[in-house]
Write a protein that holds these residues in place. Sequence first.
Motif, PDB file in Angstrom:
ATOM      1  N   THR A 195       0.645  -5.266  -7.507  1.00 35.48           N
ATOM      2  CA  THR A 195       1.733  -4.659  -8.273  1.00 35.48           C
ATOM      3  C   THR A 195       2.151  -3.337  -7.651  1.00 35.48           C
ATOM      4  O   THR A 195       1.357  -2.649  -7.028  1.00 35.48           O
ATOM      5  N   ILE A 196       3.430  -3.010  -7.859  1.00 35.15           N
ATOM      6  CA  ILE A 196       4.007  -1.733  -7.455  1.00 35.15           C
ATOM      7  C   ILE A 196       4.509  -1.064  -8.724  1.00 35.15           C
ATOM      8  O   ILE A 196       5.293  -1.656  -9.476  1.00 35.15           O
ATOM      9  N   THR A 197       4.073   0.168  -8.980  1.00 37.06           N
ATOM     10  CA  THR A 197       4.508   0.915 -10.160  1.00 37.06           C
ATOM     11  C   THR A 197       5.323   2.116  -9.703  1.00 37.06           C
ATOM     12  O   THR A 197       4.831   2.954  -8.955  1.00 37.06           O
ATOM     13  N   THR A 243       0.854  -1.177   0.000  1.00 37.98           N
ATOM     14  CA  THR A 243       0.000   0.000   0.000  1.00 37.98           C
ATOM     15  C   THR A 243       0.897   1.236   0.000  1.00 37.98           C
ATOM     16  O   THR A 243       1.906   1.271   0.708  1.00 37.98           O
ATOM     17  N   ALA A 244       0.510   2.211  -0.788  1.00 37.55           N
ATOM     18  CA  ALA A 244       1.290   3.446  -0.885  1.00 37.55           C
ATOM     19  C   ALA A 244       0.452   4.601  -0.364  1.00 37.55           C
ATOM     20  O   ALA A 244      -0.693   4.787  -0.768  1.00 37.55           O
ATOM     21  N   THR A 299       0.317   1.642  -6.136  1.00 34.63           N
ATOM     22  CA  THR A 299       0.099   0.207  -5.931  1.00 34.63           C
ATOM     23  C   THR A 299      -1.276  -0.160  -6.454  1.00 34.63           C
ATOM     24  O   THR A 299      -2.189   0.674  -6.480  1.00 34.63           O
ATOM     25  N   ALA A 300      -1.405  -1.408  -6.876  1.00 32.23           N
ATOM     26  CA  ALA A 300      -2.686  -1.900  -7.370  1.00 32.23           C
ATOM     27  C   ALA A 300      -2.853  -3.339  -6.909  1.00 32.23           C
ATOM     28  O   ALA A 300      -1.909  -4.126  -6.946  1.00 32.23           O
ATOM     29  N   LEU A 311       5.857   3.600   1.217  1.00 31.16           N
ATOM     30  CA  LEU A 311       5.380   2.319   0.715  1.00 31.16           C
ATOM     31  C   LEU A 311       5.384   1.328   1.870  1.00 31.16           C
ATOM     32  O   LEU A 311       6.419   1.127   2.508  1.00 31.16           O
ATOM     33  N   GLU A 312       4.223   0.739   2.157  1.00 30.06           N
ATOM     34  CA  GLU A 312       4.119  -0.254   3.221  1.00 30.06           C
ATOM     35  C   GLU A 312       3.983  -1.624   2.580  1.00 30.06           C
ATOM     36  O   GLU A 312       3.100  -1.851   1.748  1.00 30.06           O
ATOM     37  N   LEU A 313       4.870  -2.547   2.963  1.00 33.28           N
ATOM     38  CA  LEU A 313       4.898  -3.880   2.381  1.00 33.28           C
ATOM     39  C   LEU A 313       4.644  -4.929   3.454  1.00 33.28           C
ATOM     40  O   LEU A 313       5.260  -4.891   4.525  1.00 33.28           O
TER      41      LEU A 313
END
Length: 185
Positions: free
Chosen positions: A135-137, A98-99, A126-127, A104-106
């Motif tokens: 996904t992370i863009t 989640t961004a 993020t999606a 960015l939290e992973l």
Amino acid sequence: MSRIGKMPIVIPAGVQITVTDANLVTVKGKLGQLTQQIDPNVTIQVEGSQLLVVRANETQDVRSKHGLYRSLLANMVKGVSDGFTVVQELVGVGYKATATGNLLELALGYSHSIFFEMPAEVSVETAAERGKNPTITLKSYDKQLIGQVAAKIRSLRKPEPYKGKGIRFMGEVVKKKAGKSASDK
């Protein structure tokens, strides 16, 4: 002559290039501004809408830097005009990203969440769609910086060869190994 070094760089509209006496090249465009220090044996010539990289002599050191500086300058020109995008996917049960702004939290299967602060030049999105891997863009105008950030994110959980779980670049193929049970048959 270097095959890469002798190719001209096309300067798109809206991109300004300035070269100082100290061989400092500044490329300014709609997305940002980048600077690069150039070796004194390599000169930069701006002719119309093209940028040429010319070397002073034929020593091996200068020949090797000829193509390098041409590639660096081409990446700078492309970055400030179009930008670069890196897409990574998280493969694994319960892996989430989640961004919020520049953070960015992973959730990567560890006992704790990992918080990754992005540089100001890099934007993150993020999606998470149902039935697909999250996904992370990453988007930026600096190719070196975005590559370094993407490699750092990937190093938090590299793809492992048995189940393929981990963070990988979109389209990356991970060779899977057979486990111990495959040798019994």
